[in-house]
Design an enzyme around this catalytic site. Structure first.
Site, PDB file in Angstrom:
ATOM      1  CG  HIS A 123      -1.996   0.971   1.251  1.00 26.26           C
ATOM      2  ND1 HIS A 123      -2.273   1.810   0.210  1.00 26.26           N
ATOM      3  CD2 HIS A 123      -2.892   1.295   2.227  1.00 26.26           C
ATOM      4  CE1 HIS A 123      -3.284   2.597   0.529  1.00 26.26           C
ATOM      5  NE2 HIS A 123      -3.672   2.314   1.745  1.00 26.26           N
ATOM      6  CG  HIS A 134      -3.649   1.993  -9.359  1.00 22.33           C
ATOM      7  ND1 HIS A 134      -4.982   1.891  -9.032  1.00 22.33           N
ATOM      8  CD2 HIS A 134      -3.062   2.674  -8.340  1.00 22.33           C
ATOM      9  CE1 HIS A 134      -5.182   2.482  -7.874  1.00 22.33           C
ATOM     10  NE2 HIS A 134      -4.039   2.962  -7.427  1.00 22.33           N
ATOM     11  CG  ASP A 159       3.663   4.844  -4.839  1.00 21.20           C
ATOM     12  OD1 ASP A 159       3.627   5.923  -4.223  1.00 21.20           O
ATOM     13  OD2 ASP A 159       3.030   3.839  -4.506  1.00 21.20           O
TER      14      ASP A 159
HETATM   15  N1  ACO Z   1       5.345  -4.911 -13.659  1.00 20.48           N
HETATM   16  C1  ACO Z   1       5.220  -5.961 -14.532  1.00 20.48           C
HETATM   17  N2  ACO Z   1       4.072  -6.566 -14.782  1.00 20.48           N
HETATM   18  C2  ACO Z   1       2.979  -6.149 -14.120  1.00 20.48           C
HETATM   19  C3  ACO Z   1       3.033  -5.077 -13.204  1.00 20.48           C
HETATM   20  C4  ACO Z   1       4.266  -4.465 -12.988  1.00 20.48           C
HETATM   21  N3  ACO Z   1       4.388  -3.441 -12.139  1.00 20.48           N
HETATM   22  N4  ACO Z   1       1.812  -4.863 -12.688  1.00 20.48           N
HETATM   23  C5  ACO Z   1       1.007  -5.768 -13.264  1.00 20.48           C
HETATM   24  N5  ACO Z   1       1.708  -6.536 -14.133  1.00 20.48           N
HETATM   25  C6  ACO Z   1       1.186  -7.578 -15.015  1.00 20.48           C
HETATM   26  C7  ACO Z   1       0.815  -8.819 -14.202  1.00 20.48           C
HETATM   27  O1  ACO Z   1       1.893  -9.708 -14.102  1.00 20.48           O
HETATM   28  C8  ACO Z   1      -0.307  -9.345 -15.017  1.00 20.48           C
HETATM   29  O2  ACO Z   1       0.236  -9.977 -16.171  1.00 20.48           O
HETATM   30  P1  ACO Z   1      -0.436 -11.291 -16.768  1.00 20.48           P
HETATM   31  O3  ACO Z   1      -1.785 -10.880 -17.232  1.00 20.48           O
HETATM   32  O4  ACO Z   1       0.486 -11.705 -17.859  1.00 20.48           O
HETATM   33  O5  ACO Z   1      -0.484 -12.274 -15.636  1.00 20.48           O
HETATM   34  C9  ACO Z   1      -1.037  -8.112 -15.516  1.00 20.48           C
HETATM   35  O6  ACO Z   1      -0.034  -7.094 -15.557  1.00 20.48           O
HETATM   36  C10 ACO Z   1      -2.207  -7.670 -14.623  1.00 20.48           C
HETATM   37  O7  ACO Z   1      -1.699  -7.396 -13.341  1.00 20.48           O
HETATM   38  P2  ACO Z   1      -2.430  -7.750 -11.959  1.00 20.48           P
HETATM   39  O8  ACO Z   1      -1.405  -8.261 -11.005  1.00 20.48           O
HETATM   40  O9  ACO Z   1      -3.645  -8.589 -12.209  1.00 20.48           O
HETATM   41  O10 ACO Z   1      -2.922  -6.332 -11.494  1.00 20.48           O
HETATM   42  P3  ACO Z   1      -3.469  -5.975 -10.050  1.00 20.48           P
HETATM   43  O11 ACO Z   1      -4.552  -4.984 -10.256  1.00 20.48           O
HETATM   44  O12 ACO Z   1      -3.780  -7.177  -9.228  1.00 20.48           O
HETATM   45  O13 ACO Z   1      -2.198  -5.293  -9.355  1.00 20.48           O
HETATM   46  C11 ACO Z   1      -0.652  -3.668  -8.605  1.00 20.48           C
HETATM   47  C12 ACO Z   1      -2.024  -3.935  -9.230  1.00 20.48           C
HETATM   48  C13 ACO Z   1      -0.526  -4.432  -7.266  1.00 20.48           C
HETATM   49  C14 ACO Z   1      -0.516  -2.181  -8.296  1.00 20.48           C
HETATM   50  C15 ACO Z   1       0.432  -4.134  -9.586  1.00 20.48           C
HETATM   51  O14 ACO Z   1       0.305  -3.443 -10.811  1.00 20.48           O
HETATM   52  C16 ACO Z   1       1.827  -3.958  -9.009  1.00 20.48           C
HETATM   53  O15 ACO Z   1       2.289  -4.819  -8.260  1.00 20.48           O
HETATM   54  N6  ACO Z   1       2.526  -2.819  -9.362  1.00 20.48           N
HETATM   55  C17 ACO Z   1       3.840  -2.568  -8.827  1.00 20.48           C
HETATM   56  C18 ACO Z   1       3.741  -2.064  -7.387  1.00 20.48           C
HETATM   57  C19 ACO Z   1       3.258  -0.639  -7.331  1.00 20.48           C
HETATM   58  O16 ACO Z   1       3.723   0.238  -8.043  1.00 20.48           O
HETATM   59  N7  ACO Z   1       2.313  -0.395  -6.384  1.00 20.48           N
HETATM   60  C20 ACO Z   1       1.786   0.954  -6.143  1.00 20.48           C
HETATM   61  C21 ACO Z   1       0.346   1.062  -6.512  1.00 20.48           C
HETATM   62  S1  ACO Z   1      -0.222   2.726  -6.296  1.00 20.48           S
HETATM   63  C22 ACO Z   1      -0.515   2.908  -4.641  1.00 20.48           C
HETATM   64  O17 ACO Z   1      -0.750   1.955  -3.908  1.00 20.48           O
HETATM   65  C23 ACO Z   1      -0.513   4.288  -4.016  1.00 20.48           C
END
Ligand code: ACO
Length: 452
Positions: free
Chosen positions: A287, A326, A384
């Protein structure tokens, strides 16, 4: 009527197959062949309306199963609107772009808490009251002394926010409008003081008391960084950039920490304890901690030349591009766009222009936005991606990044807590479960097996 029957009746569903009207959905329970027609209200079904689908008279009724609330609206709210596909964020109907351009953080906090923009007089009174409540009880300093020198500042913030409830015992009278008002003012006012004190403790430096001559962001910078100078004078451009970051983090509807504040607050606990729940939720790396992870990632990549191979690793599933993606935004996070505009300015003021990490970030973004792997998954920079670079340029250590997130998010937590208290549908948050454990075991027989 039992409580359950009342809930089902209140859900307003009607029995029978029915021809189906525009705003209903008809569900047939294939276990019994029975159909119910349920109203669709604001694009949702009442989960309790499903309870009339039973496979026998003793059945509890159908429930929904939704771990992590992926598809469940847990409340009605008029505070923050997000359109994740369009990349839109609005507070009380005003776009985040307009608020950042024309408002201060304290004005946005007023808007979130009160629902409307303040008049000049209201803003002056609000600002004055918050400025006058920035001091914390001296005992809190002694409380902080109990922490080890290397205690994480977020752990200290969590403990001190929760300790506030013991200094203001009347705040437990949550039906008293004056107590609510004072809690809102005190929490917004004292959070920067507690945050800065936690930082100074971790540095082994004396605490700096609030300076009422400074604005909200400038005062926070002063409490963080004042040394021997008689009067700390923040660079107005840095104070403005920090104030903008505060606006950007003020609220984000039903995120993890806000949901925690609402859930804990629904037990009718005092507001300081409810806010402490929000701080605890924000402490988690999924988060509040992502911007710190972005900086670690940028440092690891090291130079622009290494960007292509890093992105190959991401595409091979070996790495994650932190600061991208996100749960709600499937478009450019509007907050990231605004932050990006401030990065150059802050780096210029702080002498960090030419920071190689910024070059790495810029190259990463450029390449990722041009790459089918990221575009097809709708992965764009989130808030972020650039915020850590600004914090670092401001001289703020990484352990403080999440603490700084908590300062402005406090106004969102309070606004949501107040809204929850006034919502006639609010009840104590108490989810159901699917029980997967044993039943009716024989204790004595099992003890005998254990030889006891
Ligand atoms: N880098 C590479 N691949 C990614 C990323 C990433 N940052 N984020 C998502 N993906 C990919 C997943 O592997 C998935 O691929 P697939 O379909 O081949 O399996 C696809 O994109 C969909 O991703 P999900 O994990 O289903 O997306 P979800 O909505 O569950 O996750 C999250 C969102 C947690 C923010 C994710 O994008 C992530 O981990 N990002 C990096 C961490 C980050 O920056 N967090 C800050 C969020 S903003 C905040 O909290 C203020």
């Amino acid at each position: 009527m039992s409580e359950e029957q009342v809930e089902v009746a209140e859900a307003g569903s009607s029995n029978g197959a029915g021809g189906g009207t525009a705003n209903t959905v008809t569900i047939t329970d294939n276990r019994t062949g029975e159909s119910v027609e349920l109203p669709i209200e604001d694009g949702t079904l009442r989960a309790t309306a499903l309870r009339q689908l039973k496979d026998g008279p003793d059945d509890f009724g159908l429930m929904t199963y939704d771990p992590a609330y992926l598809n469940t609206a847990s409340c009605r709210s008029a505070i923050t609107y997000i359109d994740g596909s369009a990349g839109v964020l609005e507070h009380r109907g005003y776009s985040i772009e307009q608020l950042c351009e024309h408002s201060s953080y304290l004005e946005v906090a007023y808007l979130l808490v009160h629902g409307e923009l303040p008049t000049n007089d209201q803003l002056a009174t609000w600002t004055h009251e918050i400025t006058m409540h920035t001091f914390v009880h001296e005992n809190l300093k002694e409380f902080l002394e109990g922490f080890r020198y290397d205690a994480h500042p977020m752990g200290m913030l969590l403990a001190t926010v929760s300790a506030l409830s013991t200094f203001y015992p009347d705040s437990k009278n949550i039906d008293d409008p004056e107590e609510r008002r004072m809690a809102a003012i005190r929490l917004i006012a004292k959070m920067p003081t507690l945050a800065a004190f936690a930082y100074r403790h971790s540095q082994g430096m004396p605490y700096v008391y609030p300076d009422n001559d400074l604005d909200y962001a400038g005062n926070f910078l002063g409490m963080m960084f004042k040394m021997t100078e008689l009067k700390y004078e923040p660079d107005p451009r840095l104070a403005k950039a920090l104030d903008t970051l505060f606006i950007l983090h003020a609220d984000h509807e039903q995120n993890c920490s806000t949901a925690a504040v609402r859930a804990v607050g629904s037990s009718q606990v005092d507001p300081y304890s409810a806010a402490a729940a929000g701080v605890a939720a924000l402490y988690g790396p999924l988060h509040g901690g992502a911007n710190e992870a972005v900086l670690r990632m940028l440092a690891r990549i090291g130079s622009v030349d290494n960007v292509p191979s890093f992105l190959d690793g991401v595409k091979d599933g070996k790495e994650k591009l932190m600061g991208f993606g996100h749960r709600v935004y499937k478009n450019y996070d509007p907050r990231a766009r605004i932050i990006k505009k401030h990065v150059d300015e802050v780096l210029e003021v702080t002498g960090g222009a030419g920071n190689p990490l910024l070059d790495v970030a810029t190259e990463l973004e450029k390449r990722a936005l041009d790459d089918e792997y990221f575009t097809s998954r709708k992965l764009y920079p989130n808030v972020d991606f650039y915020s850590g670079l600004i914090y670092e340029a401001l001289g703020i250590p990484r352990a403080m990044f999440t603490v700084i997130f908590a300062i402005p998010r406090t106004s969102g937590w309070i606004a949501q807590w107040l809204e929850m208290l006034d919502d006639p549908e609010t009840k104590i948050a108490r989810p159901r479960q699917i029980y997967t454990g044993h039943r009716q075991r024989d204790l004595q027989a099992d003890l005998a097996v254990l030889g006891r």
